[in-house]
Design a protein around this motif. Structure first.
Motif, short mmCIF file in Angstrom:
data_model
loop_
_atom_site.label_atom_id
_atom_site.label_comp_id
_atom_site.label_asym_id
_atom_site.label_seq_id
_atom_site.Cartn_x
_atom_site.Cartn_y
_atom_site.Cartn_z
N UNK A 10 25.62 51.77 52.85
CA UNK A 10 25.66 52.74 51.74
C UNK A 10 24.28 52.92 51.11
N UNK A 11 24.10 54.02 50.39
CA UNK A 11 22.79 54.41 49.86
C UNK A 11 22.18 53.38 48.91
N UNK A 12 22.91 52.79 47.94
CA UNK A 12 22.26 51.82 47.04
C UNK A 12 21.65 50.64 47.80
N UNK A 16 17.47 49.59 48.65
CA UNK A 16 16.90 48.25 48.42
C UNK A 16 16.23 47.70 49.66
N UNK A 17 16.88 47.80 50.82
CA UNK A 17 16.30 47.19 52.02
C UNK A 17 15.09 47.99 52.52
N UNK A 57 25.59 39.80 57.87
CA UNK A 57 26.85 39.71 57.13
C UNK A 57 26.70 40.15 55.68
N UNK A 58 25.49 40.00 55.11
CA UNK A 58 25.30 40.29 53.69
C UNK A 58 25.40 41.76 53.35
N UNK A 92 20.82 39.03 46.29
CA UNK A 92 20.44 39.67 45.02
C UNK A 92 19.46 40.81 45.26
N UNK A 93 18.55 40.61 46.21
CA UNK A 93 17.60 41.68 46.54
C UNK A 93 18.31 42.87 47.18
N UNK A 94 19.25 42.61 48.09
CA UNK A 94 19.97 43.71 48.74
C UNK A 94 20.77 44.53 47.73
#
Length: 590
Positions: A10-12, A16-17, A57-58, A92-94
């Motif tokens: 998904x976009x959010x 982040x990545x 998996x994250x 948390x970063x993702x």
């Protein structure tokens, strides 16, 4: 190759990545992400450490969380505190652009009260080590009744560390209809048992071959006599000036001893083993991650789950007993598609282990010859010149200093300045390798004859070298009546000298720790002062005895009769407890 967007992220999370530098999915991510975003099934993923399993998996798990329901929906179990923090930090970063999503790391060595307080506020993802999570379950401060996904990360390491019963107890608290994901580098029998007991028709994803090693790692071994292993380690470290790696040892004692010797010899190194407190472990790891340390000397258990980027080398000071441990050790380098080197320093009796490991990982080891002192000095020299070329110059700050420097050096030609600059940096290394003993390369075909050798000739050669070092370099060799059996390490010899010898600090040379006695060098002019001062102290009622080892030019003979302890005397260094001077000018523990 598909993109993360094509995989369904998904976009959010995509935003982040992308900011984190993720461009294209790695093989394990490309295989696992569509499965987790699709049908509800259990998955076993076998892939090497550093291949992107956390994102595999994250990323899909995060976008399936119901933000409105503030209770644990995802449980991730991992073997160590370091890996727990790394996974929680990545998640948390993702999810930085997913409003209201909370990730909590749960581990020992941190305040359990603050973890309980955060749990009461509500979290969506719990990343935990088994021991601390069991503690919270026993206190009834965490509810796993709403968990829909359970991830066992580095499952083989958790089982190796004896967490089987803890995992069974934790999974008994999780709903039976949960979705289970198992990520592992290898597939031992214990993992097969868990899959049969807790997973329902799991889908298996294997990246590479089952139990195969990372193909980006070059495996090299050096065959030397056991007595030459430390000297070989020094040569390897010197031959790779930009080394940033982990040196694996088999025992805590060996780990501390090798780290102490490296520090004494001027290397940026430190130890990591089970006898360190959590605060000490954190301090060492912080220094290593900041690259204030070039080499971390560690046991297998202490290094489990360590996640450090860009390691160039893994060095096996002693090969492990099982192939899986070798796989885990080597997997600390060549992460995220990068390359790395796994170096084994072996003696002839370990040759059979190499063949077994080769068969297990499906890759041949390269037999290498230890570099000569000349080759090492040349490598170091050009590394230094390369750094000199690329150094960043702050023109504004240095400009005001240059006129005075030019005036001071104007009598020197350019060639003289360059020679002095290089000599200032390399004289010590050049001197060391000019006089260094030749390290014999063990002949695999004739180990017995090569191992025995001419013992008298070797003894005479070493004695002559020690004599030469004592006469030519301004150092004198002394004998101390404490050794390895007393728990003595080089750092403690330095501590003894500093504690016992008053006045200015004494320059200390080479230190050798024997079984029941030790040898150390001090500057020649201070040798008598050091011996006399240390001989007036005792530890646990046992006198310290220090005596010179050879005749000196000033007529100061080393014929003092060394102290012989009585059979009933306690064998103890003293454990670093407080000292005081007694009325008879001897020092003892309180």
């Amino acid at each position: 190759m598909k993109t993360f967007e094509e995989l369904g992220i998904a976009e959010p999370v995509l935003r982040a990545i992308r900011e984190m530098g993720y461009e294209a999915p790695m093989p394990v991510q490309e295989e696992v992400i569509p499965l987790l975003l699709g049908e509800h099934l259990d998955i076993i993923a076998l892939a090497q450490t550093g291949t992107g399993k956390t994102a595999a998996y994250g990323l899909p798990i995060l976008q399936k969380i119901d933000i409105a329901r503030r209770q644990p929906q995802v449980l991730i179990l991992c073997p160590t505190r370091e890996l727990c923090l790394q996974i929680a930090g990545d998640l948390s970063d993702y999810s930085r652009y997913v409003d209201g999503l909370h990730v909590l790391p749960v581990y020992g060595g941190s305040s359990i009260e603050s973890q309980i307080k955060t749990l009461r506020k509500g979290v969506h993802v719990v990343v935990a080590t088994p021991g601390r999570l069991l503690d919270l379950l026993n206190r009834k401060t965490v509810d796993l009744g709403g968990v829909r996904d359970v991830v066992l990360d580095e499952a083989d390491e958790m089982l190796d560390m004896g967490f089987t019963d803890s995992i069974d107890a934790i999974l008994a608290e999780v709903p039976e209809d949960r979705h289970m994901l198992l990520f592992s580098a290898t597939m031992p029998q214990e993992i097969a048992r868990i899959t049969r007991k807790y997973m329902k028709e799991p889908r298996e994803v294997v990246i590479g071959r089952r139990n195969e090693g990372n193909q980006n790692i070059r495996h090299v071994y050096y065959m030397v006599h056991a007595r030459d292993k430390y000297a070989a380690l020094k040569r390897i470290a010197d031959y790779y000036p930009g080394i940033y790696g982990i040196v694996f040892c088999r025992t805590r004692k060996e780990t501390q001893e090798i780290a102490d010797r490296l520090i004494q010899d001027g290397y940026n190194a430190d130890s990591l083993h089970g006898e360190l407190s959590q605060a000490q472990r954190d301090y060492v790891m912080q220094k290593f991650r900041l690259r204030n340390l070039n080499m971390l000397v560690a046991t297998d258990v202490a290094a489990r789950g360590l996640d450090v980027d860009d390691l160039t080398h893994v060095i096996h000071f002693g090969l492990p007993d099982d192939n899986e441990s070798y796989n885990h050790r080597s997997g600390r380098t060549a992460r995220a598609g990068k390359t790395g080197i796994s170096i084994s320093i072996c003696h002839v009796r370990e040759k059979g282990k190499i063949r077994l490991i080769e068969k297990a990982i499906g890759k041949k080891f390269e037999r290498a010859q230890l570099p000569s002192g000349e080759a090492i000095c040349e490598k170091q020299l050009f590394h230094y010149v390369d750094r000199l070329e690329k150094v960043k110059v702050d023109e504004a700050e240095i400009e005001r200093l240059m006129p005075a420097v030019f005036r001071r050096l104007e009598w020197l030609e350019k060639e003289d300045i360059i020679k002095r600059l290089l000599s200032l940096e390399f004289n010590r290394m050049l001197d060391y390798y000019r006089d260094a003993e030749v390290i014999e390369d063990v002949d695999d075909a004739r180990p017995e004859r090569r191992e025995k050798g001419d013992k008298k000739e070797r003894t005479d050669r070493r004695a002559a070298k020690r004599e030469s070092r004592g006469n030519d370099t301004g150092f004198r060799r002394l004998r101390l009546n404490f050794g390895k059996d007393d728990g003595l390490y080089p750092a403690q010899v330095i501590d003894l000298i500093n504690r016992c010898v008053p006045g200015r600090k004494v320059e200390i040379g080479r230190i050798e720790i024997g079984r029941d006695s030790s040898y150390f060098e001090v500057e020649r002019d201070a040798a008598r002062r050091v011996a006399d001062s240390m001989n007036s102290y005792e530890v646990d009622g046992r006198p310290i005895s220090v005596s010179p080892m050879h005749d000196d030019a000033d007529g100061d003979r080393g014929d003092r009769k060394p102290y012989r302890r009585k059979a009933s005397a306690p064998r103890s260094y003293g454990g670093g407890k407080p000292w005081r001077r007694t009325p008879d000018r001897k020092r003892s523990r309180r």
